[in-house]
Design an enzyme around this catalytic site. Structure first.
Site, PDB file in Angstrom:
ATOM      1  N   SER A 157      -2.676  -3.293  -8.110  1.00 18.41           N
ATOM      2  CA  SER A 157      -3.176  -2.168  -9.091  1.00 18.41           C
ATOM      3  C   SER A 157      -1.606  -1.291  -8.127  1.00 18.41           C
ATOM      4  CB  SER A 157      -3.829  -1.957  -7.811  1.00 18.41           C
ATOM      5  OG  SER A 157      -3.836  -1.032  -6.808  1.00 18.41           O
ATOM      6  N   ARG A 167      -1.529   1.137  -5.903  1.00 16.22           N
ATOM      7  CA  ARG A 167      -2.428   2.133  -4.857  1.00 16.22           C
ATOM      8  C   ARG A 167      -1.244   1.579  -4.203  1.00 16.22           C
ATOM      9  NH1 ARG A 167      -7.144  -2.457  -4.205  1.00 16.22           N
ATOM     10  NH2 ARG A 167      -7.441  -2.109  -5.810  1.00 16.22           N
ATOM     11  N   ASP A 177      -2.047   5.160 -11.274  1.00 17.90           N
ATOM     12  CA  ASP A 177      -3.031   3.501 -11.553  1.00 17.90           C
ATOM     13  C   ASP A 177      -2.851   3.530 -12.754  1.00 17.90           C
ATOM     14  OD1 ASP A 177      -6.602   3.323 -11.127  1.00 17.90           O
ATOM     15  OD2 ASP A 177      -5.288   2.933 -12.850  1.00 17.90           O
ATOM     16  N   ASP A 236     -12.850   9.199 -10.320  1.00 20.13           N
ATOM     17  CA  ASP A 236     -13.982   8.178 -10.725  1.00 20.13           C
ATOM     18  C   ASP A 236     -13.604   7.118 -10.127  1.00 20.13           C
ATOM     19  OD1 ASP A 236     -11.429   7.457 -10.890  1.00 20.13           O
ATOM     20  OD2 ASP A 236     -10.799   7.292 -12.837  1.00 20.13           O
ATOM     21  N   HIS A 237     -12.384   6.578  -9.141  1.00 17.97           N
ATOM     22  CA  HIS A 237     -13.171   5.856  -7.939  1.00 17.97           C
ATOM     23  C   HIS A 237     -14.430   5.687  -7.066  1.00 17.97           C
ATOM     24  CE1 HIS A 237      -8.956   4.860 -10.269  1.00 17.97           C
ATOM     25  NE2 HIS A 237      -9.181   3.597  -9.852  1.00 17.97           N
ATOM     26  N   ARG A 283      -9.333  -7.235 -14.544  1.00 18.43           N
ATOM     27  CA  ARG A 283      -9.046  -7.881 -13.516  1.00 18.43           C
ATOM     28  C   ARG A 283     -10.195  -8.544 -12.953  1.00 18.43           C
ATOM     29  NH1 ARG A 283      -5.357  -2.895 -10.490  1.00 18.43           N
ATOM     30  NH2 ARG A 283      -3.830  -3.744 -12.339  1.00 18.43           N
TER      31      ARG A 283
HETATM   32  C1  MIC Z   1      -7.590  -0.657  -9.605  1.00 18.63           C
HETATM   33  O1  MIC Z   1      -7.760  -1.271 -10.579  1.00 18.63           O
HETATM   34  O2  MIC Z   1      -6.852  -1.870  -8.432  1.00 18.63           O
HETATM   35  C2  MIC Z   1      -7.841   0.753  -9.734  1.00 18.63           C
HETATM   36  C3  MIC Z   1      -8.630   0.986  -7.972  1.00 18.63           C
HETATM   37  O3  MIC Z   1      -8.000   1.861 -10.475  1.00 18.63           O
HETATM   38  C4  MIC Z   1      -5.759   1.280  -9.292  1.00 18.63           C
HETATM   39  C5  MIC Z   1      -5.887   2.203  -8.666  1.00 18.63           C
HETATM   40  C6  MIC Z   1      -5.968   2.397  -6.692  1.00 18.63           C
HETATM   41  O4  MIC Z   1      -5.743   1.290  -6.252  1.00 18.63           O
HETATM   42  O5  MIC Z   1      -6.024   3.233  -6.646  1.00 18.63           O
HETATM   43  C7  MIC Z   1      -4.838   0.662 -10.071  1.00 18.63           C
HETATM   44  O6  MIC Z   1      -5.535  -0.186 -11.027  1.00 18.63           O
HETATM   45  O7  MIC Z   1      -3.656   1.050  -9.992  1.00 18.63           O
HETATM   46 FE1  SF4 Z   2     -10.782   1.995 -12.405  1.00 13.53          FE
HETATM   47 FE2  SF4 Z   2      -8.789   0.312 -12.150  1.00 13.53          FE
HETATM   48 FE3  SF4 Z   2     -11.212  -0.647 -13.450  1.00 13.53          FE
HETATM   49 FE4  SF4 Z   2      -9.891   0.876 -14.581  1.00 13.53          FE
HETATM   50  S1  SF4 Z   2      -9.141  -1.468 -13.657  1.00 13.53           S
HETATM   51  S2  SF4 Z   2     -11.715   1.346 -14.221  1.00 13.53           S
HETATM   52  S3  SF4 Z   2      -8.994   2.553 -12.625  1.00 13.53           S
HETATM   53  S4  SF4 Z   2     -11.270   0.332 -11.261  1.00 13.53           S
END
Ligand code: MIC
Ligand code: SF4
Length: 638
Positions: free
Chosen positions: A532, A534, A119, A64-65, A379
């Site tokens: 996140s 990550r 996530d 999905d990313h 965010r």
């Molecule tokens: C995000 O919202 O920052 C992400 C991308 O979903 C991350 C996960 C990632 O960095 O792969 C998250 O929220 O953990």
């Molecule tokens: Fe995707 Fe992270 Fe954004 Fe949610 S917050 S839509 S999981 S990138």
């Protein structure tokens, strides 16, 4: 004494320890969720640890990313993930099926079950009465392979909701109000439990918006009771047999309680550049907006998009605004297409995007230079949108759609009454982009050239010596440490390449400095690594030779990721010592390993000063650190 809901959920999954706040516990994990951006690395780690079979009730991997596919890298990763799922017996949610948290809620979320996801927004499942926790990919890989997860038992904050939301207000305003009061650090060490008469007025979708953004509080998880609303949601998904009622005992105790009168709430937004910089819409009505984005795992449900469509019907967006809408899942998009709502959106001028994360993670739709963007996301960290000087505001769908029509930040109350949306009796449930588990150990896992093996790092030296490579401020996010965006994210399975982007948002020379000095240490402020989950924000530094971060305090998930990667998360015993540290100071931490092993006090020499340090880790985490990280630890101990 009675139990609160979090205690009940944890007690019913406890495999080690006592469900007492602050103690070390291990819980059984029923479900795991991986997504592509962290999943590729997690799968490589699963293999590197010699794990072979998911021990969970169900494990799902979502693409999905990374769906933009501007080069071969993402498509190669998709095939790698699909073949991995086939070999080991995971569900595989194909690109286009939707955002992991939305699809998981619709198809797999189940009251009373535990879910660990790679996530940070995995706590979305708490909207359905789940014990849903976010973690780094490695922790999820371990939980998948062993069936359990270790954590510190959180204290529980109760949020008592009174009354009911007024016209123009939404669930997003509730969580923004909680963020305004508790801040982005306020949930660290806690779980958040919602209670009070206001709870029953909120649908599962609204609850999920709130539990989703509990991640922004730094909380371990957030949870709602399971009640008539939960049953109604499960019925619409054709899964009513999975309903169980869940609620806290009347005499349950909480670490603290905050009360919110929903009837007195007004529409709110989070102003740049932090989700807790919350202000009333009424104060910002002079702000002209260039872009409005509706979507993300926070606000892309059927109910959200139907409300947007009802408002857009027969109206036109402001000529100065670009409006994008990303449905959370194919189920949502199908329902909108079938009932005509999609046509209202298109006719009003909305740009309909794929059912993915997209603009939320800087994959497309970067605003113009110094542009103002209002988004229904979770965010608004500086630069996350992809435009360095963009000003990003976060709001409800109601405020977003009103703003798209007016061109300035506007409350829906100024346009029309909030449309009331009922759930369909049954959604069209189609799982044809979900590949069901059918494990075949003979399956060849296809690895594209962008997929580099998980790097095994050098042994930790007994004495740590080097330079201070960077001194960051407070609340540095993992988006600063390891940026998102299409250009960088497609290298999530290639740590050597990814390391060139490490911390460049704080200091463009960081990777070069780290290489020049053969590694060193990072110095951070409060809440280092928020945001996140990550783990690349730990793997890239360790690849560049960083073996310790000294900070005033850490966020929960990032600290775990540092430990898993073999980086010591050290804290200043006297936070004021942070002020005397400068970039390129010499650092040494003599006998770090043996002192940690013997439980002796730690200190560093930094730029000629003696700086006392703390290492707050559990005995298990200490073993992981001394082994040089989780992959080595599991390999050695099984
Ligand atoms: C995000 O919202 O920052 C992400 C991308 O979903 C991350 C996960 C990632 O960095 O792969 C998250 O929220 O953990
Ligand atoms: Fe995707 Fe992270 Fe954004 Fe949610 S917050 S839509 S999981 S990138």
């Amino acid at each position: 004494m009675g139990q609160n809901l979090v205690e009940k959920l944890i007690s019913s999954h406890l495999v080690e320890g006592e469900a007492v706040a602050g103690s070390q516990i291990a819980i059984r994990i029923d479900q795991t969720l991986l997504q592509d951006a962290l999943g590729t690395m997690a799968c490589l780690q699963f293999e590197a640890m010699g794990l072979t079979k998911p021990q969970t009730e169900l494990s799902v991997l979502y693409v999905d990313h990374n769906t933009l596919q501007t080069g071969f890298e993402n498509a190669d990763d998709h095939l790698f993930l699909q073949t991995f799922c086939k070999r080991y017996g995971l569900y595989f949610s194909r690109p286009g099926n939707g955002i992991c948290h939305q699809v998981h809620l619709e198809r797999f979320g189940r009251p009373g079950r535990s879910l660990l996801g790679s996530d940070s927004h995995t706590p979305t499942g708490g909207g359905l009465g789940m014990l849903a926790i976010g973690a780094g990919g490695l922790d999820v890989a371990v939980a998948m392979g062993t069936g359990s997860y270790r954590l510190t038992m959180p204290g529980v904050i109760r949020v008592l909701l009174k009354g009911r939301l007024q016209d123009g207000c939404a669930a997003k305003d509730i969580i923004l109000e909680v963020l305004r009061r508790l801040t982005v650090k306020g949930g660290v060490g806690y779980a958040v439990e919602y209670a009070g008469e206001g709870v029953e007025t909120l649908s599962v979708y609204e609850r999920a918006t709130i539990t989703n953004m509990g991640a922004e509080l730094g909380a371990t998880c957030s949870v709602f009771p399971s009640d008539a609303q939960t049953l109604r949601f499960l019925q619409a998904q054709g899964r009513e047999d999975q309903y169980i009622p869940l609620t806290a005992d009347e005499d349950a105790r909480y670490a603290k309680t905050i009360a919110i009168d929903l009837s007195a709430l007004e529409p709110l937004v989070a102003a740049p550049h932090s989700p807790d910089n919350v202000k009333p819409v009424s104060e910002l009505s002079h702000i002209k907006v260039d872009q409005v984005c509706i979507g993300s795992c926070t606000n892309s449900s059927y109910a959200d998009l139907m409300r947007a469509a009802h408002v857009l019907k027969g109206r036109q967006i402001h000529p100065g605004v670009s409006l994008t809408i990303s449905p959370g899942s194919r189920q949502v998009l199908t329902a909108l297409a079938e009932n005509g709502a999609l046509a209202h959106m298109i006719q009003a001028g909305a740009r309909i995007l794929e059912c993915t994360c997209g603009p939320c993670i800087g994959v497309g739709q970067a605003p113009k230079s110094a542009g103002v963007s209002l988004r229904t996301f979770n965010r608004n960290f500086e630069r996350r949108s992809g435009t360095a000087d963009a000003q990003v505001y976060l709001s409800s769908v109601e405020t977003a759609v009103a703003t798209a029509l007016r061109g300035t930040i506007t409350s829906l109350q100024d346009i029309c009454p909030t449309p009331q949306i009922d759930l369909p009796q049954r959604f069209v449930v189609s799982d044809n982009l979900l590949i069901y588990p059918d494990p075949d150990p003979e399956t060849e896992i296809v690895r594209g050239t962008n997929i580099k093996p998980f790097p095994m790092f050098e042994d930790m030296p007994g004495n740590l010596q080097g330079k201070v490579l960077i001194v960051t401020g407070d609340d540095v996010t993992t988006d600063h440490i390891m940026p998102g965006g299409a250009d960088v994210m497609r290298y999530r399975s290639n740590i050597p390449h990814l390391s060139q982007f490490c911390l460049v948002r704080c200091d463009p020379d960081f990777p070069e400095t780290a290489k020049k000095y053969g590694g060193g240490i990072i110095v951070g402020g409060e809440n280092y690594g928020q945001g996140s989950s990550r783990e690349h924000a730990a793997l890239a530094p360790v690849y560049l030779g960083v073996r310790a971060v000294i900070a005033k305090s850490f966020s929960r998930i990032h600290k775990a990721n540092l430990i898993n990667s073999g980086i010591f998360p050290l804290e200043f015993a006297n936070p004021a010592d942070y002020n005397s540290v400068k970039k390129l100071d010499d650092v040494s931490i003599p006998d770090l390993l043996s002192k940690v092993e013997q439980g002796l006090p730690l200190e560093a020499q930094i730029g000629g000063n003696t700086v006392p340090l703390k290492l707050s880790v559990t005995p298990w985490e200490q073993q992981v650190l001394l082994a040089g990280g989780m992959v080595r630890f599991i390999k050695n101990h099984g």
